[in-house]
Design a protein around this motif. Structure first.
Motif, mmCIF file in Angstrom:
data_model
loop_
_atom_site.group_PDB
_atom_site.id
_atom_site.type_symbol
_atom_site.label_atom_id
_atom_site.label_comp_id
_atom_site.label_asym_id
_atom_site.label_seq_id
_atom_site.Cartn_x
_atom_site.Cartn_y
_atom_site.Cartn_z
ATOM 1 N N GLY A 159 65.117 42.002 73.369
ATOM 2 C CA GLY A 159 65.580 43.032 74.322
ATOM 3 C C GLY A 159 65.833 44.249 73.816
ATOM 4 O O GLY A 159 65.945 45.224 74.687
ATOM 5 N N TRP A 160 66.274 44.298 72.691
ATOM 6 C CA TRP A 160 66.554 45.732 71.979
ATOM 7 C C TRP A 160 65.179 46.710 72.121
ATOM 8 O O TRP A 160 65.335 47.618 72.427
ATOM 9 N N ALA A 161 64.070 45.905 71.684
ATOM 10 C CA ALA A 161 62.805 46.632 71.801
ATOM 11 C C ALA A 161 62.469 46.733 73.100
ATOM 12 O O ALA A 161 61.997 47.933 73.475
ATOM 13 N N GLY A 162 62.434 45.688 74.030
ATOM 14 C CA GLY A 162 61.882 45.945 75.424
ATOM 15 C C GLY A 162 62.699 46.990 75.991
ATOM 16 O O GLY A 162 62.169 47.912 77.050
ATOM 17 N N CYS A 163 63.993 46.999 76.092
ATOM 18 C CA CYS A 163 64.761 48.199 76.626
ATOM 19 C C CYS A 163 64.580 49.462 76.200
ATOM 20 O O CYS A 163 64.305 50.262 76.992
ATOM 21 N N ALA A 164 64.524 49.741 74.683
ATOM 22 C CA ALA A 164 63.880 51.057 74.299
ATOM 23 C C ALA A 164 62.514 51.454 74.955
ATOM 24 O O ALA A 164 62.529 52.519 75.292
ATOM 25 N N ALA A 165 61.606 50.517 74.699
ATOM 26 C CA ALA A 165 60.190 50.875 75.386
ATOM 27 C C ALA A 165 60.459 51.374 76.831
ATOM 28 O O ALA A 165 59.568 52.198 77.182
ATOM 29 N N GLN A 166 61.242 50.623 77.776
ATOM 30 C CA GLN A 166 61.216 50.842 79.151
ATOM 31 C C GLN A 166 61.864 52.122 79.385
ATOM 32 O O GLN A 166 61.539 52.893 80.229
ATOM 33 N N HIS A 167 62.656 52.479 78.181
ATOM 34 C CA HIS A 167 63.367 54.005 78.555
ATOM 35 C C HIS A 167 62.347 55.084 78.173
ATOM 36 O O HIS A 167 62.772 56.426 77.944
ATOM 37 N N GLY A 168 61.154 54.515 77.642
ATOM 38 C CA GLY A 168 60.213 55.599 77.336
ATOM 39 C C GLY A 168 60.129 56.102 75.957
ATOM 40 O O GLY A 168 59.739 57.290 75.637
ATOM 41 N N ILE A 169 60.721 55.571 75.246
ATOM 42 C CA ILE A 169 61.030 55.767 73.695
ATOM 43 C C ILE A 169 59.921 55.029 72.965
ATOM 44 O O ILE A 169 59.694 53.807 73.019
ATOM 45 N N ASP A 170 59.265 55.779 71.969
ATOM 46 C CA ASP A 170 58.379 55.065 70.941
ATOM 47 C C ASP A 170 58.967 53.969 70.337
ATOM 48 O O ASP A 170 59.916 54.230 69.552
ATOM 49 N N THR A 171 58.405 52.859 70.456
ATOM 50 C CA THR A 171 58.961 51.597 69.925
ATOM 51 C C THR A 171 58.114 50.750 69.246
ATOM 52 O O THR A 171 57.145 50.151 69.800
ATOM 53 N N ILE A 172 58.605 50.240 68.143
ATOM 54 C CA ILE A 172 58.044 49.169 67.384
ATOM 55 C C ILE A 172 58.793 47.879 67.601
ATOM 56 O O ILE A 172 59.766 47.959 67.181
ATOM 57 N N GLY A 173 58.056 46.791 68.066
ATOM 58 C CA GLY A 173 58.895 45.567 68.436
ATOM 59 C C GLY A 173 58.189 44.495 67.437
ATOM 60 O O GLY A 173 56.780 44.375 67.280
ATOM 61 N N TYR A 174 58.827 43.405 66.876
ATOM 62 C CA TYR A 174 58.546 42.273 66.381
ATOM 63 C C TYR A 174 58.716 41.280 67.434
ATOM 64 O O TYR A 174 59.637 41.277 68.114
ATOM 65 N N ALA A 175 57.701 40.153 67.558
ATOM 66 C CA ALA A 175 57.780 39.185 68.457
ATOM 67 C C ALA A 175 57.154 38.004 68.161
ATOM 68 O O ALA A 175 56.136 38.168 67.605
ATOM 69 N N ASP A 176 57.672 36.824 68.466
ATOM 70 C CA ASP A 176 57.191 35.649 68.197
ATOM 71 C C ASP A 176 56.179 35.197 69.304
ATOM 72 O O ASP A 176 56.175 36.049 70.374
ATOM 73 N N SER A 177 55.484 34.012 69.176
ATOM 74 C CA SER A 177 54.442 33.764 70.041
ATOM 75 C C SER A 177 55.191 33.177 71.468
ATOM 76 O O SER A 177 54.248 33.068 72.506
ATOM 77 N N ASN A 178 56.439 33.007 71.443
ATOM 78 C CA ASN A 178 57.164 32.469 72.933
ATOM 79 C C ASN A 178 57.899 33.701 73.592
ATOM 80 O O ASN A 178 58.648 33.499 74.282
ATOM 81 N N ASP A 179 57.703 34.831 72.957
ATOM 82 C CA ASP A 179 58.300 35.984 73.567
ATOM 83 C C ASP A 179 57.172 37.019 74.209
ATOM 84 O O ASP A 179 56.928 38.045 73.420
ATOM 85 N N PRO A 180 56.319 36.662 75.327
ATOM 86 C CA PRO A 180 55.386 37.392 75.742
ATOM 87 C C PRO A 180 55.608 38.864 76.278
ATOM 88 O O PRO A 180 54.870 39.538 76.210
ATOM 89 N N ALA A 181 56.770 39.186 76.723
ATOM 90 C CA ALA A 181 57.150 40.218 77.273
ATOM 91 C C ALA A 181 56.596 41.568 76.434
ATOM 92 O O ALA A 181 56.331 42.599 76.866
ATOM 93 N N LEU A 182 56.944 41.542 75.256
ATOM 94 C CA LEU A 182 56.751 42.656 74.302
ATOM 95 C C LEU A 182 55.249 42.851 74.200
ATOM 96 O O LEU A 182 54.698 44.098 74.042
ATOM 97 N N PHE A 183 54.534 41.804 74.211
ATOM 98 C CA PHE A 183 53.051 42.052 73.895
ATOM 99 C C PHE A 183 52.423 42.418 75.495
ATOM 100 O O PHE A 183 51.473 43.317 75.380
#
Length: 264
Positions: A200-224
């Motif tokens: 959620g740290w990455a998802g929230c930042a991206a949703q705020h319009g900030i350039d974001t690099i996120g690491y995500a597992d295969s069971n965390d589809p939201a970031l993909f």
């Protein structure tokens, strides 16, 4: 593990598969599909701070994106057993992330690094933060006294994390990042130019319009999905908590070398 500080692509792919960071990962197919279904059904816990609206209400559409961007088995009939992350996709995402890190260093950007997975990814994030600061970036300092989800927002080794009961917690919640982004302007501080995070740290930042690099597992589809919609800049697929956190060291070395932040 590879003996060189920065492994070659082929060395790193071999290492990722051997340590199950990618390839045949530990997360079972049943767990992946259950999370895709929960996301499609509107369970915001699985949205990781990304506002998905009603655009992803069919779990088969979610599976198709996860097959394309993470490398899970794209066959809807495969319901249980082994699932996969494509190590080539991991490498491609690391290369895209390296471009953003190189630009951040060249421009002296303000960078915020955070993790909801301190037991697995803390050292990845801490090494990245240290390298960026050494290259001239300004690491965002988290304002003191921030609270979220009955805990506090802590910052150690340049990495923001969620602390509760004097313990660093694994969390998917976007609330700690939301608190940081709300507090910075109140402190007279600018928002970060770049965020490097997960969950959620990455998802929230991206949703705020900030350039974001996120690491995500295969069971965390939201970031993909956020990456597919150009909300998130880069999503790196990997198992985010393998049995030994040291297994991530060659991956971090590869990333920092590709970004020009280390020379070895």
């Amino acid at each position: 593990m590879p003996t060189t500080a920065a492994p070659s692509r082929s060395e790193l792919i071999e290492h990722l598969v051997r340590t199950r960071i990618a390839g045949e990962v530990a997360t079972p197919r049943e767990n992946n599909l259950a999370h895709y279904r929960e996301l499609a059904n509107g369970n915001r816990y699985y949205w990781l701070g990304v506002e998905l609206g009603d655009r992803w209400v069919d779990e088969q559409d979610v599976l198709a994106v996860m097959s394309e961007r993470c490398g899970v088995d794209g066959d809807p009939a495969h319901r249980q057993g082994q699932d996969t992350i494509d190590p080539d996709l991991t490498l491609e995402a690391l290369d895209r992330a390296a471009v953003l890190l190189r630009k951040a260093a060249a421009d002296g950007q303000r960078v915020l690094v955070a993790t909801g997975h301190p037991g697995g990814l803390l050292d990845v994030h801490a090494q990245t933060a240290t390298a960026l600061q050494a290259a001239g970036c300004e690491l965002v300092r988290v304002p003191l006294g921030l609270t979220a989800d009955e805990g506090v927002v802590a910052q150690l080794a340049g990495v923001a994390m969620y602390e509760r009961g004097a313990t660093l917690w694994h969390t998917h919640s976007p609330a700690p990042m939301a608190e940081i982004l709300a507090a910075l302007p109140q402190e007279g501080e600018a928002l970060p130019d770049l965020v490097i995070a997960d969950h959620g740290w990455a998802g929230c930042a991206a949703q705020h319009g900030i350039d974001t690099i996120g690491y995500a597992d295969s069971n965390d589809p939201a970031l993909f999905l956020a990456e597919a919609e150009d909300t998130l800049a880069v999503c790196v697929p990997l198992d985010d908590h393998v049995v030994n956190p040291m297994y991530y060291e060659p991956m971090t070395a590869y990333l920092l070398h590709a970004a020009g932040l280390v020379t070895a």
